[in-house]
Design a protein around this motif. Structure first.
Motif, PDB file in Angstrom:
ATOM      1  N   UNK A  17      -6.828 101.244 -56.286  1.00 12.90           N
ATOM      2  CA  UNK A  17      -7.352  99.885 -56.152  1.00 12.90           C
ATOM      3  C   UNK A  17      -6.380  98.999 -55.397  1.00 12.90           C
ATOM      4  N   UNK A  18      -5.095  99.219 -55.587  1.00  7.78           N
ATOM      5  CA  UNK A  18      -4.095  98.459 -54.832  1.00  7.78           C
ATOM      6  C   UNK A  18      -4.197  98.773 -53.342  1.00  7.78           C
ATOM      7  N   UNK A  19      -4.379 100.044 -53.007  1.00  3.25           N
ATOM      8  CA  UNK A  19      -4.485 100.422 -51.601  1.00  3.25           C
ATOM      9  C   UNK A  19      -5.765  99.871 -50.967  1.00  3.25           C
ATOM     10  N   UNK A  20      -6.864  99.926 -51.699  1.00  3.41           N
ATOM     11  CA  UNK A  20      -8.127  99.414 -51.169  1.00  3.41           C
ATOM     12  C   UNK A  20      -8.050  97.907 -50.968  1.00  3.41           C
ATOM     13  N   UNK A  21      -7.492  97.198 -51.942  1.00  2.00           N
ATOM     14  CA  UNK A  21      -7.386  95.744 -51.808  1.00  2.00           C
ATOM     15  C   UNK A  21      -6.438  95.366 -50.673  1.00  2.00           C
ATOM     16  N   UNK A  22      -5.393  96.145 -50.467  1.00  2.00           N
ATOM     17  CA  UNK A  22      -4.487  95.885 -49.344  1.00  2.00           C
ATOM     18  C   UNK A  22      -5.199  96.112 -48.020  1.00  2.00           C
ATOM     19  N   UNK A  23      -5.989  97.163 -47.934  1.00  2.00           N
ATOM     20  CA  UNK A  23      -6.740  97.443 -46.717  1.00  2.00           C
ATOM     21  C   UNK A  23      -7.758  96.340 -46.425  1.00  2.00           C
ATOM     22  N   UNK A  24      -8.462  95.885 -47.457  1.00  2.00           N
ATOM     23  CA  UNK A  24      -9.447  94.819 -47.272  1.00  2.00           C
ATOM     24  C   UNK A  24      -8.757  93.530 -46.832  1.00  2.00           C
ATOM     25  N   UNK A  25      -7.644  93.197 -47.466  1.00  2.00           N
ATOM     26  CA  UNK A  25      -6.910  91.991 -47.080  1.00  2.00           C
ATOM     27  C   UNK A  25      -6.405  92.090 -45.646  1.00  2.00           C
ATOM     28  N   UNK A  26      -5.944  93.274 -45.249  1.00  2.00           N
ATOM     29  CA  UNK A  26      -5.464  93.449 -43.873  1.00  2.00           C
ATOM     30  C   UNK A  26      -6.602  93.293 -42.875  1.00  2.00           C
ATOM     31  N   UNK A  27      -7.761  93.851 -43.192  1.00  2.00           N
ATOM     32  CA  UNK A  27      -8.893  93.739 -42.277  1.00  2.00           C
ATOM     33  C   UNK A  27      -9.421  92.313 -42.188  1.00  2.00           C
ATOM     34  N   UNK A  28      -9.386  91.597 -43.290  1.00  2.00           N
ATOM     35  CA  UNK A  28      -9.881  90.219 -43.279  1.00  2.00           C
ATOM     36  C   UNK A  28      -8.908  89.304 -42.552  1.00  2.00           C
ATOM     37  N   UNK A  29      -7.629  89.484 -42.773  1.00  2.00           N
ATOM     38  CA  UNK A  29      -6.633  88.578 -42.214  1.00  2.00           C
ATOM     39  C   UNK A  29      -6.113  89.007 -40.848  1.00  2.00           C
ATOM     40  N   UNK A  30      -6.511  90.169 -40.351  1.00  2.00           N
ATOM     41  CA  UNK A  30      -6.018  90.667 -39.070  1.00  2.00           C
ATOM     42  C   UNK A  30      -6.528  89.764 -37.945  1.00  2.00           C
ATOM     43  N   UNK A  31      -5.658  89.299 -37.072  1.00  2.00           N
ATOM     44  CA  UNK A  31      -6.126  88.423 -35.980  1.00  2.00           C
ATOM     45  C   UNK A  31      -6.948  89.220 -34.969  1.00  2.00           C
ATOM     46  N   UNK A  32      -8.035  88.625 -34.545  1.00  2.00           N
ATOM     47  CA  UNK A  32      -8.901  89.299 -33.571  1.00  2.00           C
ATOM     48  C   UNK A  32      -9.295  88.300 -32.494  1.00  2.00           C
ATOM     49  N   UNK A  33      -9.613  88.822 -31.334  1.00  5.15           N
ATOM     50  CA  UNK A  33     -10.043  87.975 -30.222  1.00  5.15           C
ATOM     51  C   UNK A  33     -11.470  87.485 -30.479  1.00  5.15           C
ATOM     52  N   UNK A  34     -11.719  86.274 -30.041  1.00 14.06           N
ATOM     53  CA  UNK A  34     -13.061  85.725 -30.201  1.00 14.06           C
ATOM     54  C   UNK A  34     -13.993  86.397 -29.191  1.00 14.06           C
ATOM     55  N   UNK A  35     -15.080  86.915 -29.668  1.00  9.73           N
ATOM     56  CA  UNK A  35     -16.043  87.594 -28.808  1.00  9.73           C
ATOM     57  C   UNK A  35     -17.237  86.676 -28.617  1.00  9.73           C
ATOM     58  N   UNK A  36     -17.489  86.331 -27.362  1.00  9.72           N
ATOM     59  CA  UNK A  36     -18.678  85.520 -27.054  1.00  9.72           C
ATOM     60  C   UNK A  36     -19.582  86.359 -26.160  1.00  9.72           C
ATOM     61  N   UNK A  37     -20.789  86.485 -26.573  1.00  7.15           N
ATOM     62  CA  UNK A  37     -21.756  87.286 -25.825  1.00  7.15           C
ATOM     63  C   UNK A  37     -22.638  86.345 -25.016  1.00  7.15           C
ATOM     64  N   UNK A  38     -22.783  86.631 -23.738  1.00 12.93           N
ATOM     65  CA  UNK A  38     -23.649  85.832 -22.875  1.00 12.93           C
ATOM     66  C   UNK A  38     -25.095  86.300 -23.043  1.00 12.93           C
ATOM     67  N   UNK A  39     -25.981  85.386 -22.827  1.00 17.75           N
ATOM     68  CA  UNK A  39     -27.397  85.733 -22.902  1.00 17.75           C
ATOM     69  C   UNK A  39     -27.752  86.629 -21.719  1.00 17.75           C
ATOM     70  N   UNK A  40     -28.621  87.594 -21.912  1.00 18.35           N
ATOM     71  CA  UNK A  40     -28.991  88.471 -20.790  1.00 18.35           C
ATOM     72  C   UNK A  40     -29.728  87.678 -19.704  1.00 18.35           C
ATOM     73  N   UNK A  41     -29.361  87.960 -18.454  1.00 17.19           N
ATOM     74  CA  UNK A  41     -29.974  87.293 -17.306  1.00 17.19           C
ATOM     75  C   UNK A  41     -30.586  88.370 -16.414  1.00 17.19           C
ATOM     76  N   UNK A  42     -31.786  88.133 -15.988  1.00 17.28           N
ATOM     77  CA  UNK A  42     -32.481  89.064 -15.106  1.00 17.28           C
ATOM     78  C   UNK A  42     -32.463  88.466 -13.697  1.00 17.28           C
TER      79      UNK A  42
END
Length: 169
Positions: free
Chosen positions: A106-131
């Motif tokens: 449980x300690x390992x799982x909670x550490x993994x969850x905390x790492x995934x939640x707090x890990x910095x990530x780049x903001x992903x913005x998706x553009x609308x599809x254009x034809x």
């Protein structure tokens, strides 16, 4: 007259008499005492003093424990122990108290969850599809481009004419 060897070995003479010197220091000090009459006389005085002290020390009698243990037993039997108060966190910990694998997992799982939640990530913005469509025109000098976005419902039409300025409709 004391020599340099006397100044070095004099602090070690009492330990030599008591037998508390190490093997190397004991050999060096004993060889100095054998050569130096002044330090040899000090060792003889210390040896006599040690014998006098040992002979004058009274024998210590063993303590009388006859009345001690029964009194201890009576006191243990008569006293009521105070109830132990549990810590506030103990009810939360009791389910995994005797299960170290569960606690570690449980300690390992909670550490993994905390790492995934707090890990910095780049903001992903998706553009609308254009034809984009190229529409041919009857005039070979003109070209028409149509940009449309189905999500927004916006359509832009560009008409290109090399002789005139660009027209937008």
């Amino acid at each position: 007259m004391p020599s340099l060897g006397c100044l070095w070995n004099r602090p070690r003479l009492e330990r030599l008499v008591d037998g508390a010197l190490g093997p190397r220091a004991g050999r060096v000090t004993a060889s100095h005492v054998a050569r130096c009459p002044h330090c040899g006389g000090l060792v003889e005085q210390l040896t006599r003093l040690r014998l006098l002290i040992r002979s004058s020390a009274p024998d210590v009698a063993d303590p009388d424990w006859v009345g001690f243990w029964p009194a201890v037993r009576v006191r243990i039997a008569s006293e009521v122990p105070r109830p132990a108060r549990e810590s506030w966190w103990l009810p939360f910990w009791k389910p995994v108290w005797g299960h170290p694998r569960v606690a570690l997992g449980s300690l390992m799982v909670s550490t993994l969850v905390a790492a995934l939640v707090l890990w910095p990530s780049a903001q992903v913005t998706l553009a609308a599809p254009v034809v984009v469509q190229d529409v041919s025109s009857a005039d070979p000098n003109r070209s028409v481009m149509v940009y449309s976005s189905p999500d927004d419902g916006v359509t832009v039409i560009w008409v290109f004419n090399p002789g005139d300025q660009d027209e937008q409709s």
